[in-house]
Design an enzyme around this catalytic site. Structure first.
Site, PDB file in Angstrom:
ATOM      1  CD  GLU A 120      -0.450  -2.778  -2.662  1.00 45.46           C
ATOM      2  OE1 GLU A 120      -0.927  -2.291  -1.611  1.00 45.46           O
ATOM      3  OE2 GLU A 120      -0.731  -3.900  -3.078  1.00 45.46           O
ATOM      4  CB  THR A 168      -0.954  -8.668   2.103  1.00 47.96           C
ATOM      5  OG1 THR A 168      -2.200  -8.005   1.888  1.00 47.96           O
ATOM      6  CG2 THR A 168      -0.354  -9.014   0.750  1.00 47.96           C
TER       7      THR A 168
HETATM    8  N1  HSE Z   1      -1.371 -10.533  -5.815  1.00 50.76           N
HETATM    9  C1  HSE Z   1      -1.302 -10.163  -4.431  1.00 50.76           C
HETATM   10  C2  HSE Z   1      -1.468 -11.395  -3.585  1.00 50.76           C
HETATM   11  C3  HSE Z   1      -2.406  -9.181  -4.132  1.00 50.76           C
HETATM   12  O1  HSE Z   1      -2.353 -12.196  -3.903  1.00 50.76           O
HETATM   13  O2  HSE Z   1      -0.733 -11.586  -2.630  1.00 50.76           O
HETATM   14  C4  HSE Z   1      -2.427  -8.732  -2.715  1.00 50.76           C
HETATM   15  O3  HSE Z   1      -1.652  -7.616  -2.522  1.00 50.76           O
END
Ligand code: HSE
Length: 291
Positions: A120, A168
């Site tokens: 990730e 993201t």
């Molecule tokens: N918790 C993470 C975010 C999930 O909201 O950025 C996405 O990878």
């Protein structure tokens, strides 16, 4: 050769930023692994043209490195990249489970979570476990630095994926650096309510717990039509609505019989602001499955 199916996931669920996640019954990635002298990666399926096959840049390359498991890895994407449905996490989870088995590394599912999270980090710049945990373990997961707590829960969900791309990295840039104490107090209340709802299979409590006044409002600006879609889903019977992961997918909890109406309302509102969208009528599902 081993084949693993790892599901899409929805992280945060409003009040549980970077902590809560659920495995979705669908969509899913399918990953095939076989032993080789070095790591090679081939990607097909939804959005595969945007995913690098260079092991240094692909989420599963980091997982294979971490497990010291050189392999030929084929990824068949069912989860669209940059969707907010844990696309890279699904590939990383599948690779972690498959390579652990292929090389008989003997890690438990919980031990594989931080290993998959290294993958990730390759795409988001930050290793967080809230998508990989449910993709590996299934159910509703609470992922913290101390480990993962899993609850098997049965909650009907509707995930509406608009034809918008939100990375993201961009979605993390808009997260506020601080929150007020009153926001902390209400967030604790919602997170506790949501967790209780998961234990009781209660869509009303889960929906109430999907509220958030810190991260979601900042990210909503990145999703055309978000507030209209949320309002329409609530009017159609959703018990709670929020952004799935980093977005742009919008996720709703509801009673079983309301899924179709909620999904249609969400699509109609995206269409009303000129955005195409598709819906997954889904539920909380299992983690990665080995074939
Ligand atoms: N918790 C993470 C975010 C999930 O909201 O950025 C996405 O990878």
């Amino acid at each position: 050769m081993l084949t693993v199916r790892a599901p899409a996931t929805s992280a945060n669920l409003g009040s549980g930023f970077d902590v809560f996640g659920v495995a979705l019954d669908r969509p899913a990635d399918v990953v095939r692994v076989e032993t080789a002298d070095e790591i090679s990666i081939e990607v097909t399926g939804v959005g595969s043209q945007y995913i690098p096959e260079d092991p240094d840049k692909n989420t599963v390359g980091a997982v294979a490195e971490a497990l010291d498991a050189p392999a030929r890895i084929e990824i068949d994407k069912g989860v669209r990249p940059a969707s907010g449905l844990g696309s890279s996490a699904a590939s990383a989870a599948a690779a972690a489970v498959g390579l652990n088995e292929l090389y008989d590394r003997g890690h438990s599912r919980e031990e594989l979570v931080p290993i998959a999270a290294k993958g990730e980090a390759v795409v988001s710049g930050d290793a967080h476990d809230d998508n990989v945990a449910p993709s590996i373990m299934g159910g509703f997961t609470i992922a913290t630095d101390d480990g993962v707590t899993k609850v098997d829960a049965d909650i009907p969900l509707v995930a509406c994926l608009p034809d918008i791309v939100v990375s993201t990295r961009d979605a993390r840039r808009v997260v506020p650096e601080s929150a007020r104490v009153d926001q902390l107090v209400e967030t604790v209340g919602w997170a506790a309510t949501l967790t209780t709802g998961m234990h009781r299979d209660d869509p009303d409590l889960v929906g109430e717990g999907m509220n958030d006044t810190v991260v979601t409002p900042a990210r909503a600006e990145l999703i055309d039509g978000y507030s209209q879609v949320r309002d329409a889903a609530l009017d159609a019977g959703a018990t709670g609505v929020t952004i799935s992961g980093a977005g742009p997918t919008v996720i709703a909890a509801c009673e079983d019989g309301d899924r179709r109406a909620v999904g249609t309302a969400m699509i109609d509102q995206f269409n009303a602001v000129g955005v195409e969208a598709r819906v997954y009528q889904t539920e909380i599902g299992d983690g990665a499955t080995l074939f």
